[in-house]
Design an enzyme around this catalytic site. Sequence first.
Site, PDB file in Angstrom:
ATOM      1  N   CYS A 146       0.846  -1.189   0.000  1.00 56.72           N
ATOM      2  CA  CYS A 146       0.000   0.000   0.000  1.00 56.72           C
ATOM      3  C   CYS A 146       0.885   1.243   0.000  1.00 56.72           C
ATOM      4  O   CYS A 146       1.789   1.376   0.831  1.00 56.72           O
ATOM      5  CB  CYS A 146      -0.895  -0.028   1.240  1.00 56.72           C
ATOM      6  N   GLU A 147       0.653   2.151  -0.917  1.00 58.31           N
ATOM      7  CA  GLU A 147       1.502   3.328  -1.019  1.00 58.31           C
ATOM      8  C   GLU A 147       1.250   4.344   0.098  1.00 58.31           C
ATOM      9  O   GLU A 147       2.046   5.253   0.291  1.00 58.31           O
ATOM     10  CB  GLU A 147       1.319   4.012  -2.371  1.00 58.31           C
ATOM     11  N   HIS A 148       0.163   4.178   0.843  1.00 63.06           N
ATOM     12  CA  HIS A 148      -0.139   5.125   1.912  1.00 63.06           C
ATOM     13  C   HIS A 148       0.584   4.798   3.213  1.00 63.06           C
ATOM     14  O   HIS A 148       0.958   5.701   3.963  1.00 63.06           O
ATOM     15  CB  HIS A 148      -1.655   5.161   2.168  1.00 63.06           C
ATOM     16  N   HIS A 149       0.776   3.491   3.491  1.00 60.12           N
ATOM     17  CA  HIS A 149       1.400   3.097   4.761  1.00 60.12           C
ATOM     18  C   HIS A 149       2.580   2.148   4.572  1.00 60.12           C
ATOM     19  O   HIS A 149       3.211   1.766   5.556  1.00 60.12           O
ATOM     20  CB  HIS A 149       0.359   2.423   5.664  1.00 60.12           C
ATOM     21  N   HIS A 201      -6.230  -5.825   3.320  1.00 56.00           N
ATOM     22  CA  HIS A 201      -5.225  -4.784   3.506  1.00 56.00           C
ATOM     23  C   HIS A 201      -4.762  -4.739   4.963  1.00 56.00           C
ATOM     24  O   HIS A 201      -5.573  -4.567   5.880  1.00 56.00           O
ATOM     25  CB  HIS A 201      -5.800  -3.419   3.107  1.00 56.00           C
ATOM     26  N   GLN A 237      -5.281  -0.450  -4.547  1.00 50.03           N
ATOM     27  CA  GLN A 237      -5.940  -1.557  -5.247  1.00 50.03           C
ATOM     28  C   GLN A 237      -6.724  -1.081  -6.457  1.00 50.03           C
ATOM     29  O   GLN A 237      -6.777  -1.755  -7.488  1.00 50.03           O
ATOM     30  CB  GLN A 237      -6.853  -2.309  -4.277  1.00 50.03           C
ATOM     31  N   CYS A 241      -3.251  -2.419   6.360  1.00 46.11           N
ATOM     32  CA  CYS A 241      -3.476  -1.101   6.943  1.00 46.11           C
ATOM     33  C   CYS A 241      -4.861  -1.010   7.586  1.00 46.11           C
ATOM     34  O   CYS A 241      -5.127  -0.095   8.371  1.00 46.11           O
ATOM     35  CB  CYS A 241      -3.303  -0.010   5.898  1.00 46.11           C
TER      36      CYS A 241
END
Length: 279
Positions: free
Chosen positions: A169-172, A238, A210, A240
């Site tokens: 995941c590019e956010h976390h 996920h 995703q 996250c």
Amino acid sequence: MQQDEDTSVPNGFDAHAHEDSSHPDGPSTSQRPLAAPRIREGLGFRPPSGISTPQYSSRAVGKASSPLPDSNGLGWPAKSTHLRLNATDDERAEREKRLSSAVRTILECIGEDPDREGLLKTPDRYAKALLWMTRGYEERLADIINDAVFEEDHDEMVLVRDIDISSLCEHHLVPFTGKIAIAYIPNKLVLGLSKLARIAEVFSRRLQVQERLTKQVALAVQEAIHPRGVAVVMEATHMCMTMRGVQKPGAVTVTSCMLGCFRTQQKTREEFLTLIKGR
């Protein structure tokens, strides 16, 4: 989950740039400065450091323009993708060294001792692991597909389902894992079955969300063989959502992308959805 085709004017493009420059009221709009592109972070849009996934338009099929906006066949490269792709051995070693140093800093920041026995080699291990988990930045679609495109008089659905997928995941920067199903209806050309899984693998081995991953896989298949339609459905869990934040283990995210006849013909779409559920 399906979206209508995007007919909006791209950011930074002056829709009236074609007007006559001799207009008596002043200079033409083509001479006006264009507004800076907006950064819509948090809504699935990439900032200008890379190229976001384009909206697919059926009008582009058969034309010279490609929905994969990159001459090297990387497919939506980020700012540093070409640097990593073309790096020399010395540059690769230097990148790994800088990444290892950054991991050591992280260990110190969370209150650990990077010099104790259990963590002594962790920065080097994680640097190597992260570069491996993001190796999709070093792979070209053209090299992946190679010459595995064949002429075949087959006009029924081709479906590969239950392809295991792991990504970050590019956010976390934590994993999400699941399965993806890819189907297409040929238009005189078929793609080697393993290449469907390889295309999914290439895009999953990058920092992702995703929704974008699902669309990139569909567009890549569309660009490779220009079939009558492409359908992709992905289900994933996920970390996250399960390890942090809302902490809901067992929650599954489902995304889909339907192109061509899968979007326009309900019976074709229903056949695909029925087949992927019949496990």
